[in-house]
Design a protein around this motif. Structure first.
Motif, PDB file in Angstrom:
ATOM      1  N   ILE A 181       0.836  -1.209   0.000  1.00  0.00           N
ATOM      2  CA  ILE A 181       0.000   0.000   0.000  1.00  0.00           C
ATOM      3  C   ILE A 181       0.866   1.254   0.000  1.00  0.00           C
ATOM      4  N   THR A 206      -5.673   9.146  -0.788  1.00  0.00           N
ATOM      5  CA  THR A 206      -6.507   7.981  -0.493  1.00  0.00           C
ATOM      6  C   THR A 206      -5.673   6.837   0.067  1.00  0.00           C
ATOM      7  N   GLU A 207      -4.499   6.604  -0.532  1.00  0.00           N
ATOM      8  CA  GLU A 207      -3.644   5.508  -0.077  1.00  0.00           C
ATOM      9  C   GLU A 207      -3.028   5.793   1.293  1.00  0.00           C
ATOM     10  N   THR A 210      -5.741   5.031   3.685  1.00  0.00           N
ATOM     11  CA  THR A 210      -5.903   3.573   3.759  1.00  0.00           C
ATOM     12  C   THR A 210      -4.811   2.937   4.598  1.00  0.00           C
ATOM     13  N   ARG A 244     -11.644   7.476   4.968  1.00  0.00           N
ATOM     14  CA  ARG A 244     -11.448   6.555   3.853  1.00  0.00           C
ATOM     15  C   ARG A 244     -12.653   6.583   2.915  1.00  0.00           C
ATOM     16  N   SER A 248     -12.503   8.026  -0.962  1.00  0.00           N
ATOM     17  CA  SER A 248     -12.955   7.119  -2.027  1.00  0.00           C
ATOM     18  C   SER A 248     -13.997   7.804  -2.905  1.00  0.00           C
ATOM     19  N   ALA A 364      -6.776  -1.155  -3.550  1.00  0.00           N
ATOM     20  CA  ALA A 364      -5.663  -0.247  -3.832  1.00  0.00           C
ATOM     21  C   ALA A 364      -4.999  -0.605  -5.160  1.00  0.00           C
ATOM     22  N   SER A 368      -5.096   1.715  -8.539  1.00  0.00           N
ATOM     23  CA  SER A 368      -3.833   2.185  -9.119  1.00  0.00           C
ATOM     24  C   SER A 368      -3.799   1.930 -10.620  1.00  0.00           C
TER      25      SER A 368
END
Length: 382
Positions: A181, A206-207, A210, A244, A248, A364, A368
């Motif tokens: 991640i 976002t990552e 996460t 999160r 998203s 994830a 990506s």
């Protein structure tokens, strides 16, 4: 496609390691559950006489406050008595009481994220209860579970030596999961620095959210920062959960903004973000409420469907890119619904379940690939 191949290799590696780090050495031979209706005031003596059903790992709790009683039957040693450890997790289960019969009386111990992280915590950030089992008798243990955070519960009974080996393997898996991640997040940051495309920058945020959420749900943040501040650990977990959802929603809208995004989708995202923002304010005064939790489940349930519908309205989006985003939306929906459907009662618990945070890891990777395609498409347009 090079990115997709790398991510696929990483995921298959993680899946292979997960298969080898299974439940080997687990001494529990029978698990069963009784769902106690509100207000959940049964004593252990009353709980003993209830009708228990077979149980695997999913707490099918519905949308009302309930207490679950789990009955665990542990295999007896061949002779004498033996010291073992019962582990229960994940970390974010709020209140766990383990009942053990000693000298004819039932005694209990408590653990969960409502208690200091040092209380009954294992090295892998689940909750451990050292117990004694005896030969020639049925070794029953009862767990009283009171929580609204999540519905996946893992229970194992092992010798201290076996548990230490499993914990070591689990830490490797945690490291691989967090590393993948983080690597995806760094890749998104580099893409944003090179191209200045907003979708890559938002995906980077976002990552990061996460990653922090997974660290919180796994108990690492509690161990490092919140040893004596239980309320802050709970607040951090719920805040990151809402963040999160917000990130998203924002990243799905960013996928569509340059391709003729339908107005109704923009209104939907803004309305959902406004309600989630109110949730963030409410969290500062109390724990996550069931009303807020129900809204979050609603967002998770409909988000992939509305995203997929909005893609079909984007006339400026090339057909190849539209198909890729559509496939991503379907896969995201499938992964999210796997977790939601048992809670709704639409499928049998334990029929499908993703262990731990693997669902977030797969999402994830999928996102990506979608971001990589979107950046390439925008480069052609510009």
């Amino acid at each position: 496609m090079h990115l997709a191949r790398v991510l696929l290799w990483l995921f298959l590696t993680a899946l292979s390691m997960s298969a080898h780090a299974g439940v080997k050495g687990d001494l529990i031979v029978e698990r069963s559950m009784f769902v106690e209706p509100a207000p959940g005031l049964l004593t252990i003596d009353e709980a003993l006489t209830q009708d228990y059903k077979p149980f695997g790992s999913v707490l099918n709790r519905g949308f009302s406050p309930t207490v679950r009683w789990l009955r665990l039957l542990v295999a007896a040693p061949k002779q004498g008595s033996e010291q073992i450890v019962i582990s229960v997790g994940p970390h974010y289960i709020s209140d766990i009481q383990l009942f053990e019969k000693k000298e004819g009386n039932w005694s209990f111990r408590s653990a969960g994220d409502r208690f200091p992280a040092s209380q009954n915590a294992c090295v892998d950030n689940v909750y451990c209860f050292p117990v004694t089992i005896h030969s020639g008798v049925d070794n029953y243990f009862y767990l009283r579970i009171d929580t609204i955070n999540g519905f996946l519960l893992k229970s194992r009974a092992m010798s201290p030596e076996t548990l230490s080996a499993v914990i070591a393997e689990q830490q490797w898996l945690f490291g691989l999961e967090f590393g993948v991640i983080l690597a995806i997040g760094i890749w998104a940051l580099l893409v944003f620095a090179r191209t200045r495309h907003r979708v890559a920058g938002i995906f980077f945020l976002t990552e990061i959210v996460t990653l922090l959420f997974n660290l919180s749900s796994s108990g690492f943040l509690a161990e490092l920062f919140f040893q004596n501040h239980v309320w802050l650990d709970n607040l951090t977990f719920n805040t990151l959960y809402v963040f999160r959802l917000m990130t998203s929603l924002i990243v799905t809208r960013e996928f569509l903004r340059s391709y003729g995004e339908p107005k109704w989708y923009a209104y939907y995202v803004r309305g959902a973000l406004a309600i989630l923002f109110l949730e963030l304010l409410a969290l500062k005064f109390d724990y996550l409420t069931l009303a807020a939790l129900n809204f979050n489940f609603l967002i998770i349930t409909i988000m992939p469907l509305l995203f997929l519908l909005a893609i079909s309205y984007c006339d400026k989006m090339p057909i190849k890119h539209k198909r890729l985003l559509g496939m991503g939306a379907l896969l995201m929906g499938g992964l999210l619904w796997i977790d939601i459907l048992p809670v709704l009662g639409w499928v049998r618990p334990d029929l499908v379940a993703l262990p731990g945070n693997w669902g977030g890891l797969i999402l994830a990777m999928v996102l990506s690939i979608m971001v990589n395609s979107d950046v390439a498409q925008r480069r052609v347009i510009y």
